[in-house]
Scaffold this motif. Structure first.
Motif, short mmCIF file in Angstrom:
data_model
loop_
_atom_site.label_atom_id
_atom_site.label_comp_id
_atom_site.label_asym_id
_atom_site.label_seq_id
_atom_site.Cartn_x
_atom_site.Cartn_y
_atom_site.Cartn_z
N TRP A 82 42.30 39.71 20.56
CA TRP A 82 43.13 39.37 21.71
C TRP A 82 42.34 38.46 22.65
O TRP A 82 41.14 38.60 22.82
CB TRP A 82 43.49 40.63 22.49
N ASP A 83 43.04 37.53 23.28
CA ASP A 83 42.49 36.77 24.39
C ASP A 83 43.64 36.36 25.31
O ASP A 83 44.81 36.58 25.00
CB ASP A 83 41.66 35.58 23.93
N LYS A 84 43.29 35.80 26.44
CA LYS A 84 44.29 35.48 27.46
C LYS A 84 45.30 34.46 26.96
O LYS A 84 46.51 34.61 27.18
CB LYS A 84 43.59 34.96 28.71
N SER A 85 44.85 33.42 26.29
CA SER A 85 45.77 32.37 25.84
C SER A 85 46.73 32.89 24.76
O SER A 85 47.89 32.48 24.73
CB SER A 85 44.99 31.17 25.33
N LEU A 86 46.27 33.80 23.93
CA LEU A 86 47.14 34.38 22.91
C LEU A 86 48.23 35.23 23.55
O LEU A 86 49.40 35.15 23.17
CB LEU A 86 46.33 35.22 21.92
N TYR A 87 47.85 36.03 24.56
CA TYR A 87 48.84 36.86 25.24
C TYR A 87 49.85 36.00 26.01
O TYR A 87 51.04 36.29 26.04
CB TYR A 87 48.16 37.86 26.17
N GLU A 88 49.37 34.92 26.61
CA GLU A 88 50.29 33.99 27.29
C GLU A 88 51.25 33.35 26.31
O GLU A 88 52.42 33.12 26.63
CB GLU A 88 49.50 32.93 28.05
N ALA A 89 50.79 33.06 25.10
CA ALA A 89 51.66 32.50 24.06
C ALA A 89 52.71 33.53 23.65
O ALA A 89 53.87 33.18 23.41
CB ALA A 89 50.84 32.06 22.86
N TYR A 113 55.27 33.62 26.32
CA TYR A 113 56.12 32.45 26.20
C TYR A 113 57.16 32.65 25.10
O TYR A 113 58.31 32.25 25.24
CB TYR A 113 55.27 31.20 25.92
#
Length: 81
Positions: free
Chosen positions: A35-42, A45
């Motif tokens: 997990w990372d922030k950009s994956l969770y934001e994706a 989205y």
């Protein structure tokens, strides 16, 4: 049900909708190994803004019902004096 009760119910619906957006994104990404922030934001989205929009609408309606109920209560108290 009074206007205040309806307002509180709409605000509870709003909280449920906004939390279901984040839970849906978490369930969608439950099979991911890292997990990372950009994956969770994706993932957020991918879930979309529909739940956020309905949550905001339910919150505004709930707030309006509470204000309406308080105004009617204030109005009836002032008419009695």
């Amino acid at each position: 049900m009074t206007k205040r009760g309806a307002g509180v119910a709409f605000i509870a619906i709003s909280a449920f909708l906004i939390s279901s957006k984040y839970i849906s994104a978490s369930i969608f990404g439950s099979g991911v190994l890292s997990w990372d922030k950009s994956l969770y934001e994706a993932m957020l989205y991918y879930v979309g803004d529909t739940l956020s929009n309905f949550s905001l609408l339910a919150f505004i309606i709930g707030l309006a019902y509470i204000v309406w109920g308080e105004f009617e209560d204030w109005k009836s108290k002032n008419n009695n004096n």
